[in-house]
Design an enzyme around this catalytic site. Structure first.
Site, short mmCIF file in Angstrom:
data_model
loop_
_atom_site.label_atom_id
_atom_site.label_comp_id
_atom_site.label_asym_id
_atom_site.label_seq_id
_atom_site.Cartn_x
_atom_site.Cartn_y
_atom_site.Cartn_z
N ASN A 31 0.86 -1.18 0.00
CA ASN A 31 0.00 0.00 0.00
C ASN A 31 0.90 1.23 0.00
O ASN A 31 1.47 1.59 1.02
CB ASN A 31 -0.89 -0.03 1.26
CG ASN A 31 -1.79 1.19 1.36
OD1 ASN A 31 -1.89 1.98 0.42
ND2 ASN A 31 -2.46 1.34 2.50
N TRP A 32 1.02 1.84 -1.19
CA TRP A 32 1.93 3.00 -1.31
C TRP A 32 1.28 4.28 -0.79
O TRP A 32 1.93 5.33 -0.77
CB TRP A 32 2.36 3.17 -2.77
CG TRP A 32 3.33 2.11 -3.25
CD1 TRP A 32 3.87 1.11 -2.49
CD2 TRP A 32 3.86 1.95 -4.56
NE1 TRP A 32 4.71 0.34 -3.26
CE2 TRP A 32 4.73 0.84 -4.54
CE3 TRP A 32 3.70 2.64 -5.77
CZ2 TRP A 32 5.41 0.39 -5.66
CZ3 TRP A 32 4.38 2.20 -6.89
CH2 TRP A 32 5.23 1.09 -6.84
N LYS A 33 0.01 4.21 -0.45
CA LYS A 33 -0.72 5.38 0.11
C LYS A 33 -0.49 6.62 -0.76
O LYS A 33 -0.44 6.51 -1.98
CB LYS A 33 -0.30 5.62 1.56
CG LYS A 33 -0.37 4.36 2.42
CD LYS A 33 -0.25 4.65 3.88
CE LYS A 33 -0.25 3.35 4.65
NZ LYS A 33 -0.29 3.54 6.08
N HIS A 120 -9.90 0.95 4.71
CA HIS A 120 -8.65 1.18 5.44
C HIS A 120 -8.93 2.16 6.59
O HIS A 120 -9.73 3.08 6.46
CB HIS A 120 -7.59 1.76 4.50
CG HIS A 120 -6.21 1.72 5.08
ND1 HIS A 120 -5.80 2.64 6.03
CD2 HIS A 120 -5.16 0.89 4.89
CE1 HIS A 120 -4.55 2.35 6.39
NE2 HIS A 120 -4.15 1.28 5.71
N GLU A 122 -7.34 4.56 7.62
CA GLU A 122 -7.08 5.97 7.29
C GLU A 122 -8.27 6.57 6.54
O GLU A 122 -8.47 7.79 6.57
CB GLU A 122 -5.77 6.08 6.49
CG GLU A 122 -4.57 5.86 7.42
CD GLU A 122 -3.31 5.35 6.73
OE1 GLU A 122 -3.24 5.36 5.49
OE2 GLU A 122 -2.38 4.94 7.46
N GLU A 191 -5.83 -5.27 10.67
CA GLU A 191 -4.87 -4.20 10.89
C GLU A 191 -5.21 -3.46 12.17
O GLU A 191 -6.05 -2.55 12.17
CB GLU A 191 -4.92 -3.20 9.72
CG GLU A 191 -4.52 -3.78 8.39
CD GLU A 191 -3.91 -2.70 7.50
OE1 GLU A 191 -2.75 -2.85 7.14
OE2 GLU A 191 -4.59 -1.72 7.19
N GLY A 197 2.07 1.98 11.00
CA GLY A 197 3.08 3.04 10.90
C GLY A 197 3.85 3.29 12.19
O GLY A 197 4.61 4.24 12.28
N SER A 237 3.02 -2.46 10.50
CA SER A 237 4.46 -2.46 10.80
C SER A 237 5.15 -3.79 10.46
O SER A 237 6.02 -4.24 11.21
CB SER A 237 4.69 -2.06 12.26
OG SER A 237 4.26 -0.73 12.45
N GLY A 258 2.64 -1.26 4.43
CA GLY A 258 2.67 0.17 4.11
C GLY A 258 4.10 0.65 3.97
O GLY A 258 4.74 0.48 2.93
N GLY A 259 4.63 1.23 5.03
CA GLY A 259 5.96 1.85 5.02
C GLY A 259 7.05 1.00 4.39
O GLY A 259 7.83 1.49 3.55
C1 PEP Z 1 -1.18 0.07 6.30
O1 PEP Z 1 -1.34 1.28 6.36
O2 PEP Z 1 -2.02 -0.65 5.75
C2 PEP Z 1 0.02 -0.50 6.89
C3 PEP Z 1 0.05 -1.78 7.13
O3 PEP Z 1 1.05 0.37 7.16
P1 PEP Z 1 2.46 0.03 7.85
O4 PEP Z 1 2.99 -1.23 7.24
O5 PEP Z 1 3.33 1.21 7.54
O6 PEP Z 1 2.19 -0.13 9.31
#
Ligand code: PEP
Length: 274
Positions: A31-33, A120, A122, A191, A197, A237, A258-259
């Protein structure tokens, strides 16, 4: 005796879930957001393609990249003909009309998407409701897209002992009146909102328990209809060091990243360590 029969019952249930949700394949979703410009996204896609081409990766791992809307077509073009699948980070449930700022699921499909992330945290934080998420899930399936439905509790909800209830409620609401046709698939990403994050994932025992709750909830909704159609993944994470804590579990078949998906090398290490 009572305890014994309870634990046999529990064991039977656990076996049943693990059997039903025993993944035939693993899935890893990036997920490049809104983290990359269009040119950065293209560069990232090229880097990834090159690295994947040089790496030996199990063919039973489905790799899905979710760029932002603006980069999607060009990133899809870069991965055309490769094993990498494309997902959108959202999609609107109406087909066309006066919906300023929305993107239709049929256009996403035509642009090369096979997956769409829905619900999601967010987006939920910005006011997206369970009713809207449910409409999007049904529309995604109707358009031949696989929804990746995100569920998970906030830290406050966990502290109040509401974790399982919140997750069950989100699953029930997202899948309300959803009927799966043969070959249709759904991915549910657990999640926990408070670890997204944060750099600190939850432990594998916690993820296992949450996946049991999700498994039970989908069984409640679909009964036998869901056999082999629902995959449960973990997100929050994830990195190359902890990925196996989750994908090594019998009821978790992958991860939403994500990150750590923003660096091609790190992302490929995650895939390799799956
Ligand atoms: C996400 O936002 O779906 C996610 C898993 O982010 P991260 O891996 O950065 O925690």
């Amino acid at each position: 005796m009572v305890n014994c029969s309870i634990s046999i019952k529990r064991w039977y249930h656990i076996c049943k879930y693990e059997f039903i949700f025993m993944p035939e394949y693993k899935i890893i979703v990036a997920n490049w957001k809104m983290q990359l410009t269009v040119s950065e996204a293209k560069q990232q896609a090229l880097n990834l393609k090159k690295l994947l081409g040089k790496s030996k990766i199990d063919k039973n791992i489905e790799i899905v990249i979710c760029p932002d809307f603006l980069s999607l077509v060009e990133v899809a073009d870069i991965f055309k003909g490769s094993r990498v699948k494309i997902g959108a980070q959202d999609g609107f449930y109406e087909e066309a009309g006066a919906y300023t700022g929305q993107i239709s699921l049929s256009d996403l499909k035509a642009s090369g998407c096979q997956y769409v992330i829905l619900g999601h945290s967010e987006k939920r934080n910005l006011g997206e409701t369970d009713i809207v998420i449910n409409k999007k899930v049904r529309a995604a399936l109707a358009h031949g897209l696989t929804p990746i439905i995100c569920v998970g509790e906030t830290f406050e909800e966990r502290k109040e002992g509401q974790k399982d209830l919140v997750v069950m409620h989100q699953v029930y609401q997202a899948l309300h009146e959803v009927r799966l046709k043969p070959k249709q698939k759904i991915v549910i990403a657990y999640e926990p909102v408070w670890v997204i994050g944060s750099g600190q994932a939850i432990g594998s025992a916690d993820a296992y328990d949450a996946a049991l709750v999700i498994g039970q909830s989908t069984l409640d909704v679909f009964e036998k209809e869901s056999h082999g159609s629902v995959s449960i993944i973990y997100g929050g994470s994830v990195n190359p060091e902890n990925i196996k804590d989750f994908t090594g579990l019998p009821n978790i078949s992958g991860a939403l990243v994500g990150g750590a998906s923003l660096d091609a090398k790190t992302f490929v290490s995650i895939i390799k360590n799956i």
